[in-house]
Design a protein around this motif. Structure first.
Motif, mmCIF file in Angstrom:
data_model
loop_
_atom_site.group_PDB
_atom_site.id
_atom_site.type_symbol
_atom_site.label_atom_id
_atom_site.label_comp_id
_atom_site.label_asym_id
_atom_site.label_seq_id
_atom_site.Cartn_x
_atom_site.Cartn_y
_atom_site.Cartn_z
ATOM 1 N N VAL A 33 37.454 30.433 -5.097
ATOM 2 C CA VAL A 33 37.724 29.198 -5.844
ATOM 3 C C VAL A 33 39.105 28.722 -5.425
ATOM 4 O O VAL A 33 40.098 29.443 -5.589
ATOM 5 N N VAL A 34 39.178 27.502 -4.877
ATOM 6 C CA VAL A 34 40.442 26.946 -4.404
ATOM 7 C C VAL A 34 40.686 25.613 -5.103
ATOM 8 O O VAL A 34 39.797 25.046 -5.730
ATOM 9 N N GLY A 35 41.917 25.113 -4.968
ATOM 10 C CA GLY A 35 42.271 23.841 -5.615
ATOM 11 C C GLY A 35 43.243 24.019 -6.755
ATOM 12 O O GLY A 35 43.110 23.388 -7.804
ATOM 13 N N LEU A 36 44.239 24.904 -6.574
ATOM 14 C CA LEU A 36 45.267 25.196 -7.580
ATOM 15 C C LEU A 36 44.672 25.676 -8.906
ATOM 16 O O LEU A 36 44.991 25.131 -9.978
ATOM 17 N N PRO A 37 43.795 26.684 -8.878
ATOM 18 C CA PRO A 37 43.278 27.213 -10.145
ATOM 19 C C PRO A 37 44.284 28.155 -10.789
ATOM 20 O O PRO A 37 45.028 28.849 -10.091
ATOM 21 N N ASP A 38 44.321 28.179 -12.123
ATOM 22 C CA ASP A 38 45.154 29.172 -12.802
ATOM 23 C C ASP A 38 44.349 30.464 -12.962
ATOM 24 O O ASP A 38 43.240 30.602 -12.438
ATOM 25 N N LYS A 39 44.905 31.424 -13.694
ATOM 26 C CA LYS A 39 44.254 32.725 -13.822
ATOM 27 C C LYS A 39 42.882 32.607 -14.472
ATOM 28 O O LYS A 39 41.912 33.234 -14.036
ATOM 29 N N ALA A 40 42.778 31.781 -15.524
ATOM 30 C CA ALA A 40 41.496 31.636 -16.225
ATOM 31 C C ALA A 40 40.438 31.030 -15.315
ATOM 32 O O ALA A 40 39.268 31.440 -15.334
ATOM 33 N N VAL A 41 40.824 30.038 -14.479
ATOM 34 C CA VAL A 41 39.862 29.421 -13.565
ATOM 35 C C VAL A 41 39.473 30.396 -12.464
ATOM 36 O O VAL A 41 38.299 30.478 -12.072
ATOM 37 N N GLY A 42 40.456 31.173 -11.966
ATOM 38 C CA GLY A 42 40.145 32.158 -10.940
ATOM 39 C C GLY A 42 39.162 33.220 -11.427
ATOM 40 O O GLY A 42 38.296 33.687 -10.678
ATOM 41 N N GLU A 43 39.284 33.586 -12.706
ATOM 42 C CA GLU A 43 38.381 34.595 -13.277
ATOM 43 C C GLU A 43 36.986 34.046 -13.530
ATOM 44 O O GLU A 43 36.068 34.811 -13.862
ATOM 45 N N SER A 44 36.802 32.730 -13.390
ATOM 46 C CA SER A 44 35.471 32.152 -13.621
ATOM 47 C C SER A 44 34.448 32.710 -12.643
ATOM 48 O O SER A 44 33.245 32.721 -12.930
ATOM 49 N N GLU A 46 33.880 35.774 -11.908
ATOM 50 C CA GLU A 46 33.209 36.925 -12.523
ATOM 51 C C GLU A 46 32.277 36.478 -13.644
ATOM 52 O O GLU A 46 31.168 37.000 -13.787
ATOM 53 N N ARG A 47 32.711 35.494 -14.427
ATOM 54 C CA ARG A 47 31.850 35.029 -15.521
ATOM 55 C C ARG A 47 30.609 34.322 -14.992
ATOM 56 O O ARG A 47 29.503 34.500 -15.517
ATOM 57 N N TYR A 80 36.050 25.064 -16.844
ATOM 58 C CA TYR A 80 35.520 24.879 -15.495
ATOM 59 C C TYR A 80 34.342 25.806 -15.200
ATOM 60 O O TYR A 80 33.673 25.637 -14.168
ATOM 61 N N ASP A 81 34.081 26.785 -16.067
ATOM 62 C CA ASP A 81 32.992 27.737 -15.801
ATOM 63 C C ASP A 81 31.660 27.026 -15.592
ATOM 64 O O ASP A 81 30.947 27.280 -14.614
ATOM 65 N N VAL A 106 31.500 20.256 -19.007
ATOM 66 C CA VAL A 106 32.591 21.130 -19.463
ATOM 67 C C VAL A 106 31.991 22.249 -20.314
ATOM 68 O O VAL A 106 30.997 22.036 -21.015
ATOM 69 N N GLY A 107 32.588 23.424 -20.249
ATOM 70 C CA GLY A 107 32.124 24.529 -21.079
ATOM 71 C C GLY A 107 32.453 25.873 -20.460
ATOM 72 O O GLY A 107 32.526 26.005 -19.232
ATOM 73 N N GLU A 108 32.657 26.841 -21.303
ATOM 74 C CA GLU A 108 32.919 28.214 -20.861
ATOM 75 C C GLU A 108 31.621 29.012 -20.894
ATOM 76 O O GLU A 108 30.759 28.790 -21.746
ATOM 77 N N LEU A 109 31.500 29.952 -19.967
ATOM 78 C CA LEU A 109 30.304 30.779 -19.882
ATOM 79 C C LEU A 109 30.588 32.180 -20.410
ATOM 80 O O LEU A 109 31.626 32.783 -20.089
ATOM 81 N N ALA A 110 29.656 32.680 -21.214
ATOM 82 C CA ALA A 110 29.691 34.090 -21.605
ATOM 83 C C ALA A 110 28.953 34.904 -20.545
ATOM 84 O O ALA A 110 28.208 34.362 -19.719
ATOM 85 N N LEU A 111 29.143 36.203 -20.575
ATOM 86 C CA LEU A 111 28.533 37.054 -19.560
ATOM 87 C C LEU A 111 27.016 37.070 -19.647
ATOM 88 O O LEU A 111 26.335 37.364 -18.658
ATOM 89 N N ASP A 112 26.458 36.758 -20.819
ATOM 90 C CA ASP A 112 24.996 36.757 -20.966
ATOM 91 C C ASP A 112 24.381 35.373 -20.749
ATOM 92 O O ASP A 112 23.215 35.155 -21.039
#
Length: 494
Positions: A33-44, A46-47, A80-81, A106-112
């Protein structure tokens, strides 16, 4: 093939358009994932991978590149997930890439695979409306997005349901309409024993949206008086309620998509930092003064706040906005709040019985800078409550009666083209807040005697105009100017 999905980046109360681009290319398997992502966006990564796995899908053994364009705009947050997952699914051929171009997601994803709430959905919905697009958001925030009228909202509980809806095999129900929260009950002015002068000052402050400082010993009722203020203020208009809700949405504090007509009342502890009060932090968020926009900011134990923290309020008190400048972001939040402050006369609590004498009160009150005090319109001494007042049954005027007078005064001010007299300035101030000859003579004499600054002089005119409005007077007279001057701060309060 490159799949495109639209989303947003939040800068203050502005939603900037962001395009999520996903490409599958031959090469060693990886997910970048590129485009100046922060830590939360980079971790997307895995999610998204875990959510697809929960659906029974595996990532293709290819080189997966996700670009968040524009690449020079910092990307923060977990919202961004969902757009990243949809762009990846479109690139894999699971869903129609062309159909996704009609939406902002827009929305965050849970692992399930569940789509969970993320801050800022209301701003994303308004952005989608401006671009004549639909919005894909979490099911829990469908009602919140619905406040942006005219936007087709797809509120999905999970990825599987969303994909079935997009394919037309199982349509999602329309989100429920947003609700207006009921007014929260609060303390009533009838609970206040005695304190007629302080009650009058509170009414004037409410009628003209003026800043108020209460000085008195502990237990005299300063905090109770402040907590009664929202009960006598007029409710938020529709436009004001939307402004306040947008700030709450960015802060993730808009519960259940309900918009409230109650004016915000924020009372931060005196240990609050500058970032907590004005906004900021590693991920810039609105501070207490923005959360109090169109409402009340109550600062109890005013001298106990750090002096730089208090002085940081000086500019927002004048401009109604706060600009937060950081190395990685420069954002602006609205901060048109009414400041209500309370303090003891000295560190010991009561200047009259203080063993250190007048020096204690002078040193304690000097912890608040002069320019800060110059921005306070009314200062009132709150006297200790007498035992006879406590023992006497309550016979004070209730909040409803005071609120009716405040509403009448606000309607007069609205007819002048301002929400409240505290916003009068320039030609409007000269037209509506010019006293008669006797009032002008008194004001000029007081300005020389009290050495009023130009700011203090202007604020006295606004307070006198409010006093005249409460009295139903068209022309400001000497009596109105005299009452306004009686609330002007003296050097040291006992």
């Amino acid at each position: 093939m490159v799949a495109l999905v639209s989303t947003v980046a939040y800068l203050g109360l502005e939603a900037r358009a962001v395009e999520v681009q996903c490409q599958l290319a031959p090469g060693l398997p990886r997910f970048a994932v590129v485009g100046l992502p922060d830590k939360a966006v980079g971790e997307s990564r895995e999610r998204v991978q875990a959510a697809l796995s929960a659906m029974g899908l595996a990532l293709p053994p290819k080189r997966i590149t996700v670009n968040l364009s524009p690449a020079d705009l910092p990307k923060e947050g977990s919202h961004y997930d969902l757009p990243i997952a949809l762009a990846l699914l479109a690139a894999m051929g699971v869903t129609d890439a062309e159909q996704l171009g009609e939406y902002v997601a827009v929305g965050e994803l849970a692992l399930d695979g569940r789509i969970v709430a993320s801050p800022g959905v209301l701003l994303a919905a308004l952005h989608a409306r401006s671009g004549e697009r639909g919005l894909i958001c979490p099911a829990a925030q469908g009602a919140e997005a619905g406040w942006a009228s005219g936007v087709p909202v797809t509120a999905a509980p999970d990825l599987v349901s969303l994909l079935n809806h997009l394919k037309g095999t199982a349509a999602l129900p329309a989100p429920p309409p947003g609700e207006v929260a009921e007014r929260r009950p609060g303390p009533d002015l009838s609970q206040v024993k005695g304190q007629e002068t302080a009650r009058r000052a509170l009414e004037i402050a409410a009628a003209g949206n003026h800043n108020l400082l209460m000085v008195g010993p502990p237990g005299s009722g300063k905090s109770l008086l402040a907590s009664c203020l929202p009960g006598i203020l007029p409710p938020l208009s529709s436009a004001e309620a939307l402004e306040v809700s947008m700030i709450a949405s960015v802060a993730g504090a808009l519960e259940g998509g309900r918009i409230s007509r109650d004016r915000p009342f924020r009372a931060p502890h005196h240990s609050a930092s500058m970032a907590a009060l004005t906004g900021g932090g590693l991920r810039v968020r609105p501070g207490e003064i923005s959360m109090a926009h169109r409402g009340v900011l109550f600062l109890d134990e005013l001298p106990e706040f750090q002096r730089p923290v208090l002085d940081s309020l000086r500019q927002p008190l004048e401009t109604g906005r706060v600009d937060v400048a950081r190395a990685n972001a420069h954002v602006s939040y609205p901060a048109r709040f009414q400041l209500i402050a309370a303090m003891n006369p000295c560190r010991c609590g009561s200047a009259e019985g203080c063993r250190r004498g007048p020096r204690c009160a002078a040193d304690y009150q000097a912890r608040v800078s002069g320019p800060m005090l110059d921005r306070i319109d009314l200062t009132v001494e709150v006297q200790p409550v007498r035992a006879i007042d406590l023992a006497t049954p309550a016979a004070a005027e209730p909040s409803a009666h005071v609120a009716a007078r405040v509403a009448d005064a606000r309607r007069v001010q609205l007819a002048r083209g301002v929400r409240a007299n505290a916003e009068l300035e320039g030609p409007a101030l000269e037209e509506h807040a010019t006293p008669d000859a006797a009032g002008r003579a008194l004001l000029l004499q007081a300005a020389e005697t009290l050495r009023l600054s130009a700011r203090a002089y202007t604020r006295m005119l606004r307070v006198a105009r409010t006093v005249a409005d409460l009295a139903g007077a068209e022309q400001m007279g000497r009596v109105h100017v005299a009452e306004a001057l009686s609330y002007r701060r003296r050097e040291t309060l006992s």
